[in-house]
Design a protein around this motif. Structure first.
Motif, PDB file in Angstrom:
ATOM      1  N   MET A 264       0.810  -1.210   0.000  1.00 41.87           N
ATOM      2  CA  MET A 264       0.000   0.000   0.000  1.00 41.87           C
ATOM      3  C   MET A 264       0.845   1.263   0.000  1.00 41.87           C
ATOM      4  O   MET A 264       0.377   2.340  -0.346  1.00 41.87           O
ATOM      5  CB  MET A 264      -0.930   0.004   1.207  1.00 41.87           C
ATOM      6  CG  MET A 264      -1.946  -1.112   1.183  1.00 41.87           C
ATOM      7  SD  MET A 264      -3.008  -1.044  -0.264  1.00 41.87           S
ATOM      8  CE  MET A 264      -4.008   0.379   0.119  1.00 41.87           C
ATOM      9  N   GLN A 265       2.093   1.148   0.433  1.00 36.26           N
ATOM     10  CA  GLN A 265       2.933   2.333   0.502  1.00 36.26           C
ATOM     11  C   GLN A 265       3.564   2.653  -0.848  1.00 36.26           C
ATOM     12  O   GLN A 265       3.697   3.806  -1.222  1.00 36.26           O
ATOM     13  CB  GLN A 265       4.023   2.141   1.553  1.00 36.26           C
ATOM     14  CG  GLN A 265       3.882   3.117   2.704  1.00 36.26           C
ATOM     15  CD  GLN A 265       4.551   2.620   3.958  1.00 36.26           C
ATOM     16  OE1 GLN A 265       5.252   1.622   3.975  1.00 36.26           O
ATOM     17  NE2 GLN A 265       4.334   3.333   5.043  1.00 36.26           N
TER      18      GLN A 265
ATOM     19  N   GLN B 146       2.583   1.001  -3.815  1.00 28.83           N
ATOM     20  CA  GLN B 146       1.424   0.937  -4.720  1.00 28.83           C
ATOM     21  C   GLN B 146       1.638   0.245  -6.050  1.00 28.83           C
ATOM     22  O   GLN B 146       0.709  -0.308  -6.580  1.00 28.83           O
ATOM     23  CB  GLN B 146       0.805   2.323  -4.911  1.00 28.83           C
ATOM     24  CG  GLN B 146       0.348   2.885  -3.574  1.00 28.83           C
ATOM     25  CD  GLN B 146      -0.673   3.992  -3.694  1.00 28.83           C
ATOM     26  OE1 GLN B 146      -0.926   4.494  -4.763  1.00 28.83           O
ATOM     27  NE2 GLN B 146      -1.288   4.374  -2.577  1.00 28.83           N
TER      28      GLN B 146
ATOM     29  N   LEU C 119       2.802  -6.958   6.692  1.00 37.11           N
ATOM     30  CA  LEU C 119       1.676  -7.616   6.016  1.00 37.11           C
ATOM     31  C   LEU C 119       2.057  -9.030   5.569  1.00 37.11           C
ATOM     32  O   LEU C 119       1.237  -9.938   5.602  1.00 37.11           O
ATOM     33  CB  LEU C 119       1.197  -6.776   4.825  1.00 37.11           C
ATOM     34  CG  LEU C 119       0.409  -5.519   5.219  1.00 37.11           C
ATOM     35  CD1 LEU C 119       0.141  -4.637   4.013  1.00 37.11           C
ATOM     36  CD2 LEU C 119      -0.907  -5.883   5.878  1.00 37.11           C
TER      37      LEU C 119
ATOM     38  N   VAL D 120      -8.829  -6.840   2.285  1.00 38.66           N
ATOM     39  CA  VAL D 120      -9.764  -5.886   1.673  1.00 38.66           C
ATOM     40  C   VAL D 120     -10.551  -5.145   2.754  1.00 38.66           C
ATOM     41  O   VAL D 120     -10.810  -3.944   2.637  1.00 38.66           O
ATOM     42  CB  VAL D 120     -10.709  -6.609   0.684  1.00 38.66           C
ATOM     43  CG1 VAL D 120     -11.856  -5.696   0.263  1.00 38.66           C
ATOM     44  CG2 VAL D 120      -9.937  -7.065  -0.545  1.00 38.66           C
ATOM     45  N   ALA D 121     -10.907  -5.847   3.847  1.00 40.78           N
ATOM     46  CA  ALA D 121     -11.665  -5.215   4.934  1.00 40.78           C
ATOM     47  C   ALA D 121     -10.866  -4.078   5.555  1.00 40.78           C
ATOM     48  O   ALA D 121     -11.432  -3.129   6.097  1.00 40.78           O
ATOM     49  CB  ALA D 121     -12.019  -6.246   5.994  1.00 40.78           C
ATOM     50  N   ARG D 122      -9.553  -4.164   5.504  1.00 39.83           N
ATOM     51  CA  ARG D 122      -8.709  -3.136   6.119  1.00 39.83           C
ATOM     52  C   ARG D 122      -8.250  -2.076   5.114  1.00 39.83           C
ATOM     53  O   ARG D 122      -8.211  -0.892   5.431  1.00 39.83           O
ATOM     54  CB  ARG D 122      -7.485  -3.806   6.768  1.00 39.83           C
ATOM     55  CG  ARG D 122      -7.853  -4.484   8.071  1.00 39.83           C
ATOM     56  CD  ARG D 122      -6.895  -5.610   8.425  1.00 39.83           C
ATOM     57  NE  ARG D 122      -7.302  -6.240   9.667  1.00 39.83           N
ATOM     58  CZ  ARG D 122      -8.306  -7.096   9.775  1.00 39.83           C
ATOM     59  NH1 ARG D 122      -9.002  -7.420   8.698  1.00 39.83           N
ATOM     60  NH2 ARG D 122      -8.625  -7.621  10.938  1.00 39.83           N
ATOM     61  N   TYR D 123      -7.889  -2.520   3.918  1.00 39.71           N
ATOM     62  CA  TYR D 123      -7.269  -1.579   2.974  1.00 39.71           C
ATOM     63  C   TYR D 123      -8.108  -1.297   1.731  1.00 39.71           C
ATOM     64  O   TYR D 123      -7.738  -0.464   0.918  1.00 39.71           O
ATOM     65  CB  TYR D 123      -5.884  -2.104   2.563  1.00 39.71           C
ATOM     66  CG  TYR D 123      -4.887  -1.993   3.694  1.00 39.71           C
ATOM     67  CD1 TYR D 123      -4.301  -0.767   3.994  1.00 39.71           C
ATOM     68  CD2 TYR D 123      -4.571  -3.076   4.486  1.00 39.71           C
ATOM     69  CE1 TYR D 123      -3.407  -0.635   5.034  1.00 39.71           C
ATOM     70  CE2 TYR D 123      -3.682  -2.964   5.544  1.00 39.71           C
ATOM     71  CZ  TYR D 123      -3.096  -1.741   5.808  1.00 39.71           C
ATOM     72  OH  TYR D 123      -2.231  -1.609   6.841  1.00 39.71           O
ATOM     73  N   GLY D 124      -9.230  -2.020   1.586  1.00 35.97           N
ATOM     74  CA  GLY D 124     -10.067  -1.787   0.410  1.00 35.97           C
ATOM     75  C   GLY D 124      -9.627  -2.630  -0.773  1.00 35.97           C
ATOM     76  O   GLY D 124      -8.561  -3.248  -0.762  1.00 35.97           O
TER      77      GLY D 124
ATOM     78  N   PHE E 143      -8.379  -1.960  -3.423  1.00 36.41           N
ATOM     79  CA  PHE E 143      -7.159  -1.521  -4.097  1.00 36.41           C
ATOM     80  C   PHE E 143      -5.976  -2.426  -3.785  1.00 36.41           C
ATOM     81  O   PHE E 143      -5.027  -2.523  -4.560  1.00 36.41           O
ATOM     82  CB  PHE E 143      -6.843  -0.082  -3.685  1.00 36.41           C
ATOM     83  CG  PHE E 143      -5.732   0.539  -4.480  1.00 36.41           C
ATOM     84  CD1 PHE E 143      -5.918   0.871  -5.805  1.00 36.41           C
ATOM     85  CD2 PHE E 143      -4.499   0.781  -3.904  1.00 36.41           C
ATOM     86  CE1 PHE E 143      -4.893   1.434  -6.548  1.00 36.41           C
ATOM     87  CE2 PHE E 143      -3.474   1.362  -4.631  1.00 36.41           C
ATOM     88  CZ  PHE E 143      -3.674   1.683  -5.954  1.00 36.41           C
TER      89      PHE E 143
END
Lengths: 151, 177
Positions: free
Chosen positions: A51-52, A54, A69, A91-95, A97
């Protein structure tokens, strides 16, 4: 000549080894107990996004969060979660994406449907163009055959 | 003339889509949180100021609170620190800190030197709580309703503008769901 070439080879080998070492050092998460689990770990960490950064996968990122992670993926695998459960957990935490491969759900229908739709449109246009050209050739042939009759 | 109309329309459509994409590109790195509208993720963390105490999600119930994820290694956190102190002075919304992947000594020194805007600080040393909160870049600030629901999330340094435009109106609107 020969010693120089040997030296060059050695240098290249050293460079390759050093590069390989650096690439391997990214994921320092301990291996999983069975090859099957390790394979699933490999696949999951390659299809989850860091996520950082991407555009990197969890497996390839040297960022601290990616390491955290990866550890979490490992722990969930050991706890017996299925691949889908692990994806849902992320997905529940970060969506959505965080998934490199969008899921086949209704919200993503346009995403999966668009290429098919565009292919159909392209095919239709292509077919009509070809038909129009074929007709053109037909009339040309008719014209030329008429000409060839003349001496 | 007519045979150029369709390709031209297609081109115009493509151009429009690409331009919209370009215009929206800067916001692309800021992602919507799936936590908005959901109950806060449960956590219990050691208290930074008191080894025996704890900071937990239960302490967020019954009043508005601002949960701020920070670390002494985070440059933007220093940039927003002054704003957090101002918010503390306002005394409308207490700030709960989550000190993310940090050292206790560093965090204590930081708060001693720069001032402490936090009512409580929990220490998340292995980053598990931050993952449950979907944190990917400190600082991140979450607005929590009295019912314990995540109402809003801001990624990046808090500014007076963001606080006044995005946070305060939501608090003033009363307790959300």
């Amino acid at each position: 000549m020969k010693p120089a070439r040997a030296l060059l080879c050695a240098a290249l080998a050293c460079a390759a080894l050093a590069g390989g070492g650096a690439a391997l050092a990214v994921d320092t998460t301990p291996a999983l107990p069975t090859p099957a689990l390790q394979q699933r770990y490999y696949e999951l960490t390659h299809e989850l996004r860091c996520m950082q950064c991407q555009s990197e996968a969890l497996a390839d990122s040297s960022v601290g969060l990616a390491a955290d992670l990866r550890v979490q993926v490992r722990e969930l695998l050991l706890a017996g979660d299925s691949d889908d459960q692990i994806r849902d957990h992320m997905v529940a935490r970060y969506g959505e994406f965080i998934l490199f491969r969008p899921r086949m759900i209704w919200r993503n229908a346009w995403l999966w449907g668009a290429p098919t739709l565009l292919m159909l449109i392209g095919g239709l246009v292509g077919w009509r163009v070809l038909r129009a050209r074929a007709r053109l050739v037909d009339s040309e042939e008719a014209g030329s055959s008429g000409e060839s009759l003349e001496p | 003339m007519n045979r150029f109309l369709l390709p031209l329309a297609g081109f115009a459509l493509l151009l429009a889509v690409l331009l919209v994409g370009l215009a929206r590109a800067p916001q692309k790195s800021i992602l919507p949180s799936p936590l908005i509208g959901k109950p806060v993720p449960q956590f219990t963390l050691p208290n930074l100021f008191d080894n025996t105490g704890q900071v937990s999600s239960d302490s967020l119930k019954g009043h508005w609170s601002l949960v701020n994820v920070w670390g002494t290694w985070c440059v933007e956190c220093r940039a927003e620190h002054e704003v957090l102190l101002q918010i503390k002075q306002e005394a409308r919304v207490p700030i709960i800190g989550i000190d993310w992947k940090d050292q206790n000594e560093d965090a204590l020194t930081w708060l001693e030197q720069l001032g402490n805007p936090y009512e409580r600080v929990g220490t998340d040393r292995d980053g598990r709580v931050a993952i449950d909160w979907g944190v990917y870049g400190a600082p991140e600030s979450f607005l929590i309703s009295p019912a314990g629901t995540v109402v809003y999330k801001h990624i990046g340094a808090m500014t007076p503008q963001v606080w006044q435009r995005e946070f305060l109106p939501r608090v003033a609107a009363g307790p959300g769901a």
